[in-house]
Structures are given as C-alpha cells and as structure tokens.
Design a protein around this motif. Structure first.
Motif, PDB file in Angstrom:
ATOM      1  N   GLN A  14       0.841  -1.188   0.000  1.00 17.11           N
ATOM      2  CA  GLN A  14       0.000   0.000   0.000  1.00 17.11           C
ATOM      3  C   GLN A  14       0.879   1.241   0.000  1.00 17.11           C
ATOM      4  O   GLN A  14       1.996   1.216   0.512  1.00 17.11           O
ATOM      5  N   ILE A  15       0.353   2.311  -0.587  1.00 17.68           N
ATOM      6  CA  ILE A  15       1.057   3.596  -0.541  1.00 17.68           C
ATOM      7  C   ILE A  15       0.050   4.687  -0.173  1.00 17.68           C
ATOM      8  O   ILE A  15      -1.129   4.589  -0.480  1.00 17.68           O
ATOM      9  N   GLY A  16       0.524   5.698   0.500  1.00 16.22           N
ATOM     10  CA  GLY A  16      -0.308   6.840   0.845  1.00 16.22           C
ATOM     11  C   GLY A  16      -0.239   7.893  -0.250  1.00 16.22           C
ATOM     12  O   GLY A  16       0.805   8.083  -0.875  1.00 16.22           O
ATOM     13  N   GLN A  17      -1.352   8.560  -0.484  1.00 18.25           N
ATOM     14  CA  GLN A  17      -1.413   9.627  -1.479  1.00 18.25           C
ATOM     15  C   GLN A  17      -2.219  10.772  -0.894  1.00 18.25           C
ATOM     16  O   GLN A  17      -3.300  10.564  -0.350  1.00 18.25           O
ATOM     17  N   GLN A  18      -1.686  11.966  -0.979  1.00 13.03           N
ATOM     18  CA  GLN A  18      -2.387  13.164  -0.526  1.00 13.03           C
ATOM     19  C   GLN A  18      -2.386  14.161  -1.666  1.00 13.03           C
ATOM     20  O   GLN A  18      -1.459  14.194  -2.476  1.00 13.03           O
ATOM     21  N   GLY A  19      -3.427  14.965  -1.735  1.00 16.54           N
ATOM     22  CA  GLY A  19      -3.469  15.955  -2.797  1.00 16.54           C
ATOM     23  C   GLY A  19      -4.567  16.965  -2.578  1.00 16.54           C
ATOM     24  O   GLY A  19      -5.228  16.990  -1.544  1.00 16.54           O
ATOM     25  N   ARG A  20      -4.768  17.794  -3.592  1.00 17.05           N
ATOM     26  CA  ARG A  20      -5.787  18.836  -3.545  1.00 17.05           C
ATOM     27  C   ARG A  20      -6.564  18.791  -4.851  1.00 17.05           C
ATOM     28  O   ARG A  20      -5.984  18.639  -5.925  1.00 17.05           O
ATOM     29  N   VAL A  21      -7.883  18.925  -4.754  1.00 15.72           N
ATOM     30  CA  VAL A  21      -8.765  18.872  -5.911  1.00 15.72           C
ATOM     31  C   VAL A  21      -9.495  20.205  -6.022  1.00 15.72           C
ATOM     32  O   VAL A  21     -10.124  20.658  -5.060  1.00 15.72           O
ATOM     33  N   LEU A  22      -9.391  20.826  -7.193  1.00 18.10           N
ATOM     34  CA  LEU A  22     -10.041  22.106  -7.435  1.00 18.10           C
ATOM     35  C   LEU A  22     -11.033  21.969  -8.583  1.00 18.10           C
ATOM     36  O   LEU A  22     -10.811  21.211  -9.524  1.00 18.10           O
ATOM     37  N   ALA A  23     -12.108  22.737  -8.526  1.00 18.28           N
ATOM     38  CA  ALA A  23     -13.052  22.823  -9.636  1.00 18.28           C
ATOM     39  C   ALA A  23     -12.397  23.586 -10.783  1.00 18.28           C
ATOM     40  O   ALA A  23     -11.360  24.243 -10.606  1.00 18.28           O
ATOM     41  N   THR A  24     -12.984  23.530 -11.968  1.00 11.99           N
ATOM     42  CA  THR A  24     -12.420  24.262 -13.105  1.00 11.99           C
ATOM     43  C   THR A  24     -12.368  25.766 -12.846  1.00 11.99           C
ATOM     44  O   THR A  24     -11.539  26.466 -13.414  1.00 11.99           O
ATOM     45  N   SER A  25     -13.219  26.260 -11.945  1.00 11.96           N
ATOM     46  CA  SER A  25     -13.211  27.682 -11.586  1.00 11.96           C
ATOM     47  C   SER A  25     -12.073  28.032 -10.621  1.00 11.96           C
ATOM     48  O   SER A  25     -11.839  29.202 -10.345  1.00 11.96           O
ATOM     49  N   GLY A  26     -11.394  27.005 -10.092  1.00  9.53           N
ATOM     50  CA  GLY A  26     -10.307  27.241  -9.149  1.00  9.53           C
ATOM     51  C   GLY A  26     -10.720  27.109  -7.704  1.00  9.53           C
ATOM     52  O   GLY A  26      -9.876  27.170  -6.807  1.00  9.53           O
ATOM     53  N   GLU A  52      -7.487   2.287  -9.845  1.00  5.91           N
ATOM     54  CA  GLU A  52      -8.472   2.121  -8.778  1.00  5.91           C
ATOM     55  C   GLU A  52      -9.300   3.396  -8.673  1.00  5.91           C
ATOM     56  O   GLU A  52      -8.764   4.496  -8.674  1.00  5.91           O
ATOM     57  N   MET A  53     -10.626   3.231  -8.587  1.00  4.31           N
ATOM     58  CA  MET A  53     -11.530   4.360  -8.393  1.00  4.31           C
ATOM     59  C   MET A  53     -12.041   4.299  -6.964  1.00  4.31           C
ATOM     60  O   MET A  53     -12.477   3.246  -6.497  1.00  4.31           O
ATOM     61  N   LEU A  54     -11.940   5.420  -6.257  1.00  2.00           N
ATOM     62  CA  LEU A  54     -12.393   5.509  -4.874  1.00  2.00           C
ATOM     63  C   LEU A  54     -13.316   6.708  -4.704  1.00  2.00           C
ATOM     64  O   LEU A  54     -13.153   7.728  -5.379  1.00  2.00           O
ATOM     65  N   TYR A  63      -7.437  15.942   0.211  1.00  3.91           N
ATOM     66  CA  TYR A  63      -7.799  14.545   0.455  1.00  3.91           C
ATOM     67  C   TYR A  63      -6.549  13.753   0.841  1.00  3.91           C
ATOM     68  O   TYR A  63      -5.418  14.188   0.593  1.00  3.91           O
ATOM     69  N   SER A  64      -6.769  12.601   1.439  1.00  2.00           N
ATOM     70  CA  SER A  64      -5.701  11.681   1.805  1.00  2.00           C
ATOM     71  C   SER A  64      -6.264  10.267   1.684  1.00  2.00           C
ATOM     72  O   SER A  64      -7.327   9.980   2.220  1.00  2.00           O
ATOM     73  N   VAL A  65      -5.562   9.397   0.950  1.00  2.00           N
ATOM     74  CA  VAL A  65      -6.026   8.027   0.735  1.00  2.00           C
ATOM     75  C   VAL A  65      -4.863   7.054   0.893  1.00  2.00           C
ATOM     76  O   VAL A  65      -3.703   7.424   0.809  1.00  2.00           O
ATOM     77  N   ILE A  66      -5.215   5.800   1.111  1.00  2.00           N
ATOM     78  CA  ILE A  66      -4.254   4.695   1.070  1.00  2.00           C
ATOM     79  C   ILE A  66      -4.612   3.867  -0.149  1.00  2.00           C
ATOM     80  O   ILE A  66      -5.742   3.403  -0.292  1.00  2.00           O
ATOM     81  N   LEU A  67      -3.661   3.687  -1.041  1.00  2.00           N
ATOM     82  CA  LEU A  67      -3.883   2.929  -2.273  1.00  2.00           C
ATOM     83  C   LEU A  67      -3.223   1.564  -2.164  1.00  2.00           C
ATOM     84  O   LEU A  67      -2.204   1.408  -1.562  1.00  2.00           O
TER      85      LEU A  67
END
Length: 67
Positions: A14-26, A52-54, A63-67
């Motif tokens: 497993q690996i950890g993944q963190q990121g940020r998701v923005l709308a097209t408007s920012g 994988e879709m979560l 967000y923060s996930v374990i893949l």
C-alpha cells in the motif's frame, strides 16, 4: 536471519497519497468525490499497470487516501 532480510526488502503493498482537488473555476471541492488513481510504466506513452476508483472525502479541496 534470511527471513528477516527478505521482509526488510519487501515491496510495500500500500502507498499513501495526498493531494488537492479544485473545480475548473479554481474553487476547492468539498464532500464525497469520485477519484481515479492510475499507475503507468512510463511518464509519457506508458502502459497502464494499475487503476483504482475511490469515493474520497474531500475537505476544502484536500484529500488523503491509502492505495
């Protein structure tokens, strides 16, 4: 002793993944959001190795996930 050496060099399952998701408007997204994660064998024109879709809980875009 050999058993301990093989465990020390094992590939993580497993690996950890963190990121940020923005709308097209920012604007940062919030709420349950479907995200698809993919691994390829090359940066460009690579073959898909894994996907994988979560449904991820996103808070103020983060967000923060374990893949």
């Amino acid at each position: 002793m050999i058993l301990f050496l093989s465990l020390a060099f094992a590939v993580p399952q497993q690996i950890g993944q963190q990121g940020r998701v923005l709308a097209t408007s920012g604007e940062p997204l919030s709420g349950s959001t479907p995200l698809t994660f993919r691994l390829y064998d090359s940066e460009t024109s690579g073959n898909l190795l894994w996907e994988e879709m979560l449904i991820v809980d996103v808070v103020n875009g983060y967000y923060s996930v374990i893949l």
